[in-house]
Design an enzyme around this catalytic site. Structure first.
Site, PDB file in Angstrom:
ATOM      1  N   LYS A  17       0.807  -1.217   0.000  1.00 26.67           N
ATOM      2  CA  LYS A  17       0.000   0.000   0.000  1.00 26.67           C
ATOM      3  C   LYS A  17       0.840   1.267   0.000  1.00 26.67           C
ATOM      4  O   LYS A  17       0.309   2.353  -0.197  1.00 26.67           O
ATOM      5  CB  LYS A  17      -0.969  -0.002   1.190  1.00 26.67           C
ATOM      6  CG  LYS A  17      -2.016  -1.097   1.041  1.00 26.67           C
ATOM      7  CD  LYS A  17      -3.246  -0.854   1.872  1.00 26.67           C
ATOM      8  CE  LYS A  17      -4.295  -1.914   1.531  1.00 26.67           C
ATOM      9  NZ  LYS A  17      -5.460  -1.857   2.395  1.00 26.67           N
ATOM     10  N   LYS A  52      -5.159 -11.724  -6.258  1.00 32.78           N
ATOM     11  CA  LYS A  52      -6.362 -12.101  -5.514  1.00 32.78           C
ATOM     12  C   LYS A  52      -7.518 -11.171  -5.848  1.00 32.78           C
ATOM     13  O   LYS A  52      -7.296 -10.014  -6.223  1.00 32.78           O
ATOM     14  CB  LYS A  52      -6.076 -12.097  -4.006  1.00 32.78           C
ATOM     15  CG  LYS A  52      -5.880 -10.706  -3.426  1.00 32.78           C
ATOM     16  CD  LYS A  52      -5.831 -10.706  -1.900  1.00 32.78           C
ATOM     17  CE  LYS A  52      -5.651  -9.261  -1.432  1.00 32.78           C
ATOM     18  NZ  LYS A  52      -5.481  -9.079  -0.003  1.00 32.78           N
ATOM     19  N   LYS A  72     -11.177  -5.996  -2.874  1.00 31.44           N
ATOM     20  CA  LYS A  72     -12.158  -4.915  -2.802  1.00 31.44           C
ATOM     21  C   LYS A  72     -11.648  -3.700  -3.557  1.00 31.44           C
ATOM     22  O   LYS A  72     -12.380  -3.063  -4.294  1.00 31.44           O
ATOM     23  CB  LYS A  72     -12.365  -4.498  -1.341  1.00 31.44           C
ATOM     24  CG  LYS A  72     -13.270  -5.376  -0.527  1.00 31.44           C
ATOM     25  CD  LYS A  72     -13.260  -4.851   0.920  1.00 31.44           C
ATOM     26  CE  LYS A  72     -14.089  -5.718   1.854  1.00 31.44           C
ATOM     27  NZ  LYS A  72     -13.798  -5.386   3.275  1.00 31.44           N
TER      28      LYS A  72
HETATM   29  P1  AMP Z   1     -10.971  -7.587   4.052  1.00 38.45           P
HETATM   30  O1  AMP Z   1     -11.757  -7.431   2.819  1.00 38.45           O
HETATM   31  O2  AMP Z   1      -9.534  -7.249   3.855  1.00 38.45           O
HETATM   32  O3  AMP Z   1     -11.585  -6.916   5.261  1.00 38.45           O
HETATM   33  O4  AMP Z   1     -10.970  -9.161   4.359  1.00 38.45           O
HETATM   34  C1  AMP Z   1     -11.921  -9.839   5.138  1.00 38.45           C
HETATM   35  C2  AMP Z   1     -11.640 -11.330   5.109  1.00 38.45           C
HETATM   36  O5  AMP Z   1     -11.789 -11.842   3.785  1.00 38.45           O
HETATM   37  C3  AMP Z   1     -10.214 -11.710   5.553  1.00 38.45           C
HETATM   38  O6  AMP Z   1     -10.280 -12.894   6.345  1.00 38.45           O
HETATM   39  C4  AMP Z   1      -9.511 -11.993   4.255  1.00 38.45           C
HETATM   40  O7  AMP Z   1      -8.456 -12.923   4.399  1.00 38.45           O
HETATM   41  C5  AMP Z   1     -10.630 -12.576   3.409  1.00 38.45           C
HETATM   42  N1  AMP Z   1     -10.375 -12.366   1.963  1.00 38.45           N
HETATM   43  C6  AMP Z   1     -10.226 -11.165   1.334  1.00 38.45           C
HETATM   44  N2  AMP Z   1     -10.008 -11.345   0.012  1.00 38.45           N
HETATM   45  C7  AMP Z   1     -10.016 -12.689  -0.201  1.00 38.45           C
HETATM   46  C8  AMP Z   1      -9.852 -13.503  -1.372  1.00 38.45           C
HETATM   47  N3  AMP Z   1      -9.647 -12.990  -2.580  1.00 38.45           N
HETATM   48  N4  AMP Z   1      -9.923 -14.847  -1.200  1.00 38.45           N
HETATM   49  C9  AMP Z   1     -10.140 -15.402   0.020  1.00 38.45           C
HETATM   50  N5  AMP Z   1     -10.306 -14.687   1.145  1.00 38.45           N
HETATM   51  C10 AMP Z   1     -10.251 -13.341   1.045  1.00 38.45           C
END
Ligand code: AMP
Ligand code: TRP
Length: 329
Positions: free
Chosen positions: A111, A194, A197
């Site tokens: 980031k 990956k 968001k």
């Molecule tokens: P965040 O969107 O960063 O708040 O992530 C929330 C949860 O979703 C965390 O446990 C991440 O590890 C999981 N996560 C986010 N992106 C992915 C992805 N592409 N595949 C699997 N898990 C994900």
């Protein structure tokens, strides 16, 4: 009983990767373990976000968690900032963590790669310390997360162990619980990164709440490769392997078994699209019901904060005392 805690940021739109890598496990874990789940609004402040957006997203994400199957009679669902102990333990742990280990965090490096580190927010740098506080406050044994959180969990374990060594046994050292299949759902347009968001294009990510026909179309148009062989091998065939994993998660079969059943990409894409649509349908239906009653969601969060704080206050006190803070009389 095993204690579980995990968290999700109220930023951007929740996508299929979040559901498959995290939320789906949470809904299962709550029935087997004493489970705490939080919407980490303080973490969301580490990037610039409009105050109104943050407030609205916090309730929306809580509603999505309920729609994904979290049952407030079974688990504890709360908002991080409602339990002030998170920020306080974050400070104490910041006095145990080192600059060097935080600088090594890939999320921080990613980031800040474009701009210079000097302009990065301090909150982005100390983000993993606050995450460690979230986890350690609840004497957590198990943290269900996607694979991208592995390094943050390692840091949390290091901080817990270092604290225990320096100040005496205080924290439980947690383990990450990363699913075997679906721990890293890939971007549909660039399967070498990956699904994210913030970074994925609209075509690259499937949103949890988007209409079935849009979901199906995105999956049918997923980028694969120009061989014509269905094989499960994430390293050399990331696009095809991603589709096999999604189909596997939605149907309960393993990606390897599924690979044997297809010899063309078209039918694999069509079946993966249909299966994911069905997989998301119950979540979408429940969300529509909940969205009409956000008052109910806020009541759930109020009760959750109370239950969470009862646990967090004791742990914070234990940690502060161990470090030598004078108890208030
Ligand atoms: P965040 O969107 O960063 O708040 O992530 C929330 C949860 O979703 C965390 O446990 C991440 O590890 C999981 N996560 C986010 N992106 C992915 C992805 N592409 N595949 C699997 N898990 C994900
Ligand atoms: N850093 C996590 C993510 O971006 C979110 C998070 C914050 C978290 N606190 C946590 C995850 C505690 C697990 C446990 O996905």
């Amino acid at each position: 009983m095993t204690r579980v805690l995990s968290g999700i940021q109220p930023t951007g739109e929740i996508h299929l990767g979040n559901y498959v890598g995290a939320l789906r496990q949470w809904a299962l874990d709550q029935h087997e373990h004493d489970s705490f789940f939080c919407v980490v609004d303080l973490h969301a402040l580490s990037a610039d976000i409009e105050p109104e957006t943050l407030r609205a997203k916090t309730v929306e994400v809580a509603a999505i968690l309920l729609a994904a199957g979290l049952d407030p009679d079974v688990c504890t669902l709360f908002v991080q900032s409602h339990v002030h102990e998170h920020a306080e333990l974050g400070w104490l742990l910041g006095c145990v963590a080192s600059m060097g280990e935080l600088r090594r965090m890939t999320q921080f490096k990613d980031k800040t790669a474009k701009g210079d580190e000097g302009a990065a927010r301090v909150g982005l740098f100390t983000y993993p310390v606050l995450q460690a506080a979230d986890i350690l406050l609840y004497d957590t044994d198990r943290v269900p997360v996607g694979a991208d959180q592995r390094q943050h969990l390692e840091l949390c374990r290091d901080l817990a162990q270092r604290f225990n060594q320096r100040y005496g046994e205080t924290f439980v050292v947690p383990d990450a619980a990363i699913p075997k299949v679906g721990a890293r759902v890939m971007d549909l347009q660039d399967p070498t990164m990956k699904m994210s968001k913030s970074r994925s294009s609209p075509q690259g990510k499937v949103l949890l709440l988007e209409p079935p026909e849009v979901v199906a179309k995105k999956i049918r148009r997923a980028v694969t490769d120009n061989e014509a062989e269905v094989r499960y091998d994430p390293a050399t065939k990331p696009g095809v392997s991603n589709l096999l994993e999604l189909l596997g998660v939605a149907t309960g079969a393993t990606p390897q078994e599924l690979a044997d059943k297809y010899d063309q990409y078209g039918p694999l894409k069509a079946d993966a699209a249909a299966a994911v649509v069905e997989f998301l349908r119950p979540v979408q239906t429940r969300f529509r019901e909940l969205a009409d009653d956000l008052g109910h969601v806020e009541r759930v969060l109020a009760k959750g904060a109370e239950k969470a704080q009862a646990v967090a206050a004791r742990t914070l006190h234990r940690a502060g005392s161990a470090m030598g803070l004078l108890p208030r009389r």
